[in-house]
Design an enzyme around this catalytic site. Structure first.
Site, PDB file in Angstrom:
ATOM      1  N   SER A 130       0.797  -1.295  -0.102  1.00 17.01           N
ATOM      2  CA  SER A 130      -0.147  -0.338   0.179  1.00 17.01           C
ATOM      3  C   SER A 130       0.552   1.439   0.025  1.00 17.01           C
ATOM      4  O   SER A 130       1.785   1.081  -0.130  1.00 17.01           O
ATOM      5  CB  SER A 130      -0.364  -0.066   1.175  1.00 17.01           C
ATOM      6  OG  SER A 130      -1.743   1.484   1.626  1.00 17.01           O
ATOM      7  N   TYR A 154      -1.611  -1.127  10.695  1.00 21.01           N
ATOM      8  CA  TYR A 154      -1.787  -1.900   9.720  1.00 21.01           C
ATOM      9  C   TYR A 154      -0.734  -1.140   8.921  1.00 21.01           C
ATOM     10  O   TYR A 154      -0.281  -2.145   7.879  1.00 21.01           O
ATOM     11  CB  TYR A 154      -2.785  -1.453   8.544  1.00 21.01           C
ATOM     12  CG  TYR A 154      -3.294  -1.398   7.744  1.00 21.01           C
ATOM     13  CD1 TYR A 154      -3.652  -2.317   6.808  1.00 21.01           C
ATOM     14  CD2 TYR A 154      -2.794  -0.206   7.011  1.00 21.01           C
ATOM     15  CE1 TYR A 154      -3.863  -2.604   5.954  1.00 21.01           C
ATOM     16  CE2 TYR A 154      -3.681  -0.204   5.406  1.00 21.01           C
ATOM     17  CZ  TYR A 154      -3.683  -2.070   5.126  1.00 21.01           C
ATOM     18  OH  TYR A 154      -3.781  -1.826   3.565  1.00 21.01           O
ATOM     19  N   LYS A 158       2.143  -3.711   6.955  1.00 24.96           N
ATOM     20  CA  LYS A 158       2.806  -3.303   4.954  1.00 24.96           C
ATOM     21  C   LYS A 158       4.332  -3.865   4.967  1.00 24.96           C
ATOM     22  O   LYS A 158       4.637  -4.796   4.008  1.00 24.96           O
ATOM     23  CB  LYS A 158       1.917  -2.678   4.330  1.00 24.96           C
ATOM     24  CG  LYS A 158      -0.062  -3.094   4.272  1.00 24.96           C
ATOM     25  CD  LYS A 158       0.022  -4.268   3.259  1.00 24.96           C
ATOM     26  CE  LYS A 158      -1.206  -3.959   2.838  1.00 24.96           C
ATOM     27  NZ  LYS A 158      -1.841  -5.679   3.152  1.00 24.96           N
TER      28      LYS A 158
HETATM   29  P1  NAD Z   1     -11.102  -6.816   1.461  1.00 27.77           P
HETATM   30  O1  NAD Z   1     -10.839  -6.836   3.389  1.00 27.77           O
HETATM   31  O2  NAD Z   1     -12.285  -6.596   1.167  1.00 27.77           O
HETATM   32  O3  NAD Z   1     -10.393  -7.991   1.406  1.00 27.77           O
HETATM   33  C1  NAD Z   1      -9.400  -8.649   1.465  1.00 27.77           C
HETATM   34  C2  NAD Z   1     -10.161  -9.877   1.710  1.00 27.77           C
HETATM   35  O4  NAD Z   1      -9.143 -11.169   2.841  1.00 27.77           O
HETATM   36  C3  NAD Z   1     -11.121 -10.409   2.674  1.00 27.77           C
HETATM   37  O5  NAD Z   1     -12.379 -10.905   1.449  1.00 27.77           O
HETATM   38  C4  NAD Z   1     -11.242 -10.404   3.973  1.00 27.77           C
HETATM   39  O6  NAD Z   1     -11.723 -11.365   3.736  1.00 27.77           O
HETATM   40  C5  NAD Z   1      -9.881 -11.923   3.482  1.00 27.77           C
HETATM   41  N1  NAD Z   1      -9.498 -12.156   4.931  1.00 27.77           N
HETATM   42  C6  NAD Z   1      -8.940 -11.597   5.588  1.00 27.77           C
HETATM   43  N2  NAD Z   1      -7.739 -12.453   6.478  1.00 27.77           N
HETATM   44  C7  NAD Z   1      -7.456 -13.386   6.584  1.00 27.77           C
HETATM   45  C8  NAD Z   1      -6.916 -14.460   6.459  1.00 27.77           C
HETATM   46  N3  NAD Z   1      -7.078 -14.237   7.727  1.00 27.77           N
HETATM   47  N4  NAD Z   1      -7.331 -15.429   6.001  1.00 27.77           N
HETATM   48  C9  NAD Z   1      -8.356 -15.915   4.948  1.00 27.77           C
HETATM   49  N5  NAD Z   1      -8.842 -14.633   3.839  1.00 27.77           N
HETATM   50  C10 NAD Z   1      -9.018 -13.592   5.062  1.00 27.77           C
HETATM   51  O7  NAD Z   1      -9.952  -5.244   1.375  1.00 27.77           O
HETATM   52  P2  NAD Z   1      -9.625  -5.543   0.233  1.00 27.77           P
HETATM   53  O8  NAD Z   1      -9.891  -3.551   0.348  1.00 27.77           O
HETATM   54  O9  NAD Z   1     -10.288  -5.440  -1.250  1.00 27.77           O
HETATM   55  O10 NAD Z   1      -8.203  -5.529  -0.051  1.00 27.77           O
HETATM   56  C11 NAD Z   1      -7.364  -6.141  -0.571  1.00 27.77           C
HETATM   57  C12 NAD Z   1      -5.212  -6.025  -0.082  1.00 27.77           C
HETATM   58  O11 NAD Z   1      -5.225  -4.578  -0.574  1.00 27.77           O
HETATM   59  C13 NAD Z   1      -5.618  -6.152   1.713  1.00 27.77           C
HETATM   60  O12 NAD Z   1      -4.223  -6.540   1.815  1.00 27.77           O
HETATM   61  C14 NAD Z   1      -5.673  -4.154   2.101  1.00 27.77           C
HETATM   62  O13 NAD Z   1      -4.822  -4.413   3.552  1.00 27.77           O
HETATM   63  C15 NAD Z   1      -4.661  -4.090   0.736  1.00 27.77           C
HETATM   64  N6  NAD Z   1      -4.881  -2.329   0.538  1.00 27.77           N
HETATM   65  C16 NAD Z   1      -6.029  -2.381   0.279  1.00 27.77           C
HETATM   66  C17 NAD Z   1      -6.387  -1.181  -0.236  1.00 27.77           C
HETATM   67  C18 NAD Z   1      -7.818  -0.184  -0.401  1.00 27.77           C
HETATM   68  O14 NAD Z   1      -8.065   0.864  -0.386  1.00 27.77           O
HETATM   69  N7  NAD Z   1      -8.903  -1.059  -0.027  1.00 27.77           N
HETATM   70  C19 NAD Z   1      -5.472   0.080  -0.236  1.00 27.77           C
HETATM   71  C20 NAD Z   1      -3.931  -0.022  -0.645  1.00 27.77           C
HETATM   72  C21 NAD Z   1      -3.801  -2.086   0.098  1.00 27.77           C
HETATM   73  C1  UD1 Z   2      -6.551   5.501   4.732  1.00 26.41           C
HETATM   74  C2  UD1 Z   2      -5.334   5.030   5.280  1.00 26.41           C
HETATM   75  C3  UD1 Z   2      -4.218   3.920   4.616  1.00 26.41           C
HETATM   76  C4  UD1 Z   2      -5.073   2.891   3.828  1.00 26.41           C
HETATM   77  C5  UD1 Z   2      -5.452   3.779   2.431  1.00 26.41           C
HETATM   78  C6  UD1 Z   2      -6.305   2.842   1.872  1.00 26.41           C
HETATM   79  C7  UD1 Z   2      -6.027   6.592   7.242  1.00 26.41           C
HETATM   80  C8  UD1 Z   2      -4.989   7.265   8.027  1.00 26.41           C
HETATM   81  N1  UD1 Z   2      -4.889   6.608   5.896  1.00 26.41           N
HETATM   82  O1  UD1 Z   2      -5.524   6.186   3.009  1.00 26.41           O
HETATM   83  O2  UD1 Z   2      -3.660   3.624   5.664  1.00 26.41           O
HETATM   84  O3  UD1 Z   2      -3.593   2.486   3.039  1.00 26.41           O
HETATM   85  O4  UD1 Z   2      -7.109   4.169   3.487  1.00 26.41           O
HETATM   86  O5  UD1 Z   2      -7.096   1.505   2.529  1.00 26.41           O
HETATM   87  O6  UD1 Z   2      -6.877   5.893   7.650  1.00 26.41           O
HETATM   88  N2  UD1 Z   2     -11.785  11.447   4.145  1.00 26.41           N
HETATM   89  C9  UD1 Z   2     -12.589  12.412   4.620  1.00 26.41           C
HETATM   90  N3  UD1 Z   2     -14.273  12.142   4.993  1.00 26.41           N
HETATM   91  C10 UD1 Z   2     -13.651  10.562   5.570  1.00 26.41           C
HETATM   92  C11 UD1 Z   2     -12.993   9.719   4.682  1.00 26.41           C
HETATM   93  C12 UD1 Z   2     -12.283  10.254   4.155  1.00 26.41           C
HETATM   94  O7  UD1 Z   2     -12.660  13.722   4.263  1.00 26.41           O
HETATM   95  O8  UD1 Z   2     -15.063  10.292   6.191  1.00 26.41           O
HETATM   96  C13 UD1 Z   2     -10.461  12.004   3.441  1.00 26.41           C
HETATM   97  C14 UD1 Z   2      -8.979  11.410   3.635  1.00 26.41           C
HETATM   98  O9  UD1 Z   2      -9.219  12.779   4.867  1.00 26.41           O
HETATM   99  C15 UD1 Z   2      -8.346  12.177   2.528  1.00 26.41           C
HETATM  100  C16 UD1 Z   2      -8.982  10.947   1.757  1.00 26.41           C
HETATM  101  O10 UD1 Z   2     -10.705  12.228   2.299  1.00 26.41           O
HETATM  102  O11 UD1 Z   2      -7.923  13.641   2.546  1.00 26.41           O
HETATM  103  C17 UD1 Z   2      -9.281  10.338   1.204  1.00 26.41           C
HETATM  104  O12 UD1 Z   2      -8.929   9.204   2.591  1.00 26.41           O
HETATM  105  P1  UD1 Z   2      -9.174   8.001   2.571  1.00 26.41           P
HETATM  106  O13 UD1 Z   2      -9.973   7.006   1.203  1.00 26.41           O
HETATM  107  O14 UD1 Z   2      -9.524   7.172   4.066  1.00 26.41           O
HETATM  108  O15 UD1 Z   2      -7.525   6.671   2.410  1.00 26.41           O
HETATM  109  P2  UD1 Z   2      -6.259   7.406   2.604  1.00 26.41           P
HETATM  110  O16 UD1 Z   2      -6.188   8.414   3.316  1.00 26.41           O
HETATM  111  O17 UD1 Z   2      -5.270   7.627   1.483  1.00 26.41           O
END
Ligand code: NAD
Ligand code: UD1
Length: 348
Positions: A130, A154, A158
């Site tokens: 991430s 968290y 990563k």
């Molecule tokens: P998500 O929660 O929708 O998907 C994660 C999946 O992993 C879920 O279906 C959950 O049930 C499963 N899971 C969690 N722990 C588990 C375990 N111990 N065994 C088996 N399954 C398990 O999240 P997402 O948004 O699809 O994210 C996927 C990956 O990408 C994550 O590792 C997350 O940290 C990373 N990531 C997400 C974002 C974002 O903004 N969504 C940003 C950067 C990185």
């Molecule tokens: C957040 C996480 C980051 C994670 C990423 C994807 C924090 C501090 N950071 O990042 O670690 O990798 O999500 O899961 O939580 N915002 C609002 N109102 C809201 C929600 C968000 O104003 O209700 C704003 C935030 O302040 C930010 C932007 O929207 O400026 C995006 O927020 P968000 O979607 O949570 O993503 P990140 O902050 O990039």
């Protein structure tokens, strides 16, 4: 890699389900393991349907990565060419209150997976890192060489997993590992049939905006309008989830390169968009007014963060195709067709 067998951990989740669909459409045989902790099996069923004839190439196992014997059984019965590892917990706030849950689930889960992969001779991995590993970057765009730091448990999971991957490659050069640092995935598949369905109160911006638009929440709280940005609100690199899914296919293809080693790539658009710009694009796409409450900054938030995309373009031959208008259009299409996510849907 087409016609190869890919294991996708966390494949029932938001990014996983979109990636599994692209894998199936690309001709890959795909096996999901997911404990359904933050997802629904309905997503898996819908991916199968969207994939048409290719849907027969998808198998789902409800397995927790902490259950090492179950993982071992799976690897004993199925040969995998590579693993895409999404499974993990991802709520930043929760990780601050329950760090051990995050270290246990994310880190021990990953170590279990890597051990079982090594034992069965499967040494190709794509891991979901991430942009959070850049902490509060001093400048933008973030390149992959920037110093790494974490601002919460968290983020530290990563960071640690990235280091673990570098260590195992150093210890055994047969490993081929790609770490993808995602920026901010949003949107949904254009069909509106799969999308993001977070449990509880959404932490992230667009899932919250979506719930306001369908009437589940009264207003969006904007966290800070006094940043040194174009309109005072935080700036992020929003990325269409289908583009992100395609980034994984590009990474899998890259794993065929002879000397890939352990490589890291940013996956973003390279463009910064403010909270207010995103809200305005969503209002235009949905025709819904999003009431706003201006509030203080959220602890831990960076002011501005967006990606340098040069390395992914050059080496993965991948770049994002969609802009924020398409992201908002597809997010609204999903939200309006599934206002309460998967569980409440008629077509379960
Ligand atoms: P998500 O929660 O929708 O998907 C994660 C999946 O992993 C879920 O279906 C959950 O049930 C499963 N899971 C969690 N722990 C588990 C375990 N111990 N065994 C088996 N399954 C398990 O999240 P997402 O948004 O699809 O994210 C996927 C990956 O990408 C994550 O590792 C997350 O940290 C990373 N990531 C997400 C974002 C974002 O903004 N969504 C940003 C950067 C990185
Ligand atoms: C957040 C996480 C980051 C994670 C990423 C994807 C924090 C501090 N950071 O990042 O670690 O990798 O999500 O899961 O939580 N915002 C609002 N109102 C809201 C929600 C968000 O104003 O209700 C704003 C935030 O302040 C930010 C932007 O929207 O400026 C995006 O927020 P968000 O979607 O949570 O993503 P990140 O902050 O990039």
């Amino acid at each position: 890699m087409a016609n190869k067998s890919i294991l996708v951990t966390g494949g029932a989740g938001y990014i996983g389900s979109h990636t599994v669909l692209q894998l199936l459409l690309g001709g890959f045989k795909t096996v999901i393991v997911d404990n359904l902790n933050n997802s629904s099996e309905i997503a898996v069923k819908r991916v199968k349907e969207l994939a048409g004839d290719f849907g027969k190439n998808l198998v789902f196992h409800k397995i927790d990565l902490l259950d090492k014997p179950a993982l071992n059984d799976l690897f004993s019965s199925t040969r995998f060419d590579a693993v895409i590892h999404f499974a993990g917990l991802k709520a930043v706030g929760e990780s601050v209150h329950k760090p051990l849950l995050y270290y246990s689930n994310n880190i021990i889960g990953t170590v279990n997976l890597l051990e079982i992969m090594a034992k069965h001779g499967c040494k190709k991995l794509v891991f979901s890192s991430s942009a959070t590993v850049y902490g509060w970057p001093k400048e933008v765009p973030c390149t992959e060489e920037f110093p790494l730091s974490a601002t919460n448990p968290y983020g530290r999971t990563k960071l640690f997993i990235e280091e673990i991957c570098r260590d195992i490659y150093c210890s055994d050069n047969e490993w081929k590992i790609i770490l993808l640092r995602y920026f901010n995935p949003v949107g949904a598949h254009p069909s509106g049939y799969i999308g993001e369905d977070p449990r509880g109160i959404p932490n992230n911006l667009m899932p919250f905006v979506q719930q306001v638009a369908v009437g589940r929440r009264p207003a969006l709280t904007v966290f800070g309008n006094d940043y040194s940005t174009k309109d005072g609100t935080g700036v992020r690199d929003y990325l269409h989830v289908v583009d992100l899914a395609d980034g994984h296919i590009a990474a899998l293809n890259k794993l065929s390169d002879l000397n890939i080693g352990c490589e890291v790539y940013n996956i973003g658009t390279g463009k910064g968009t403010s909270v207010l710009e995103m809200v305005s694009a969503f209002e235009k796409a949905s025709g819904k007014k999003i009431p706003l409450i201006m509030a203080g900054r959220r602890a831990g938030d960076a002011e501005v963060i967006f990606a340098s995309t040069d390395k992914a373009k050059r080496e993965l031959k991948w770049s994002a195709k969609y802009g924020i208008d398409e992201m908002c259009r597809d997010q609204w299409n999903w939200a309006s067709k599934n206002p309460h996510g998967y569980e409440s849907s008629d077509s379960n």
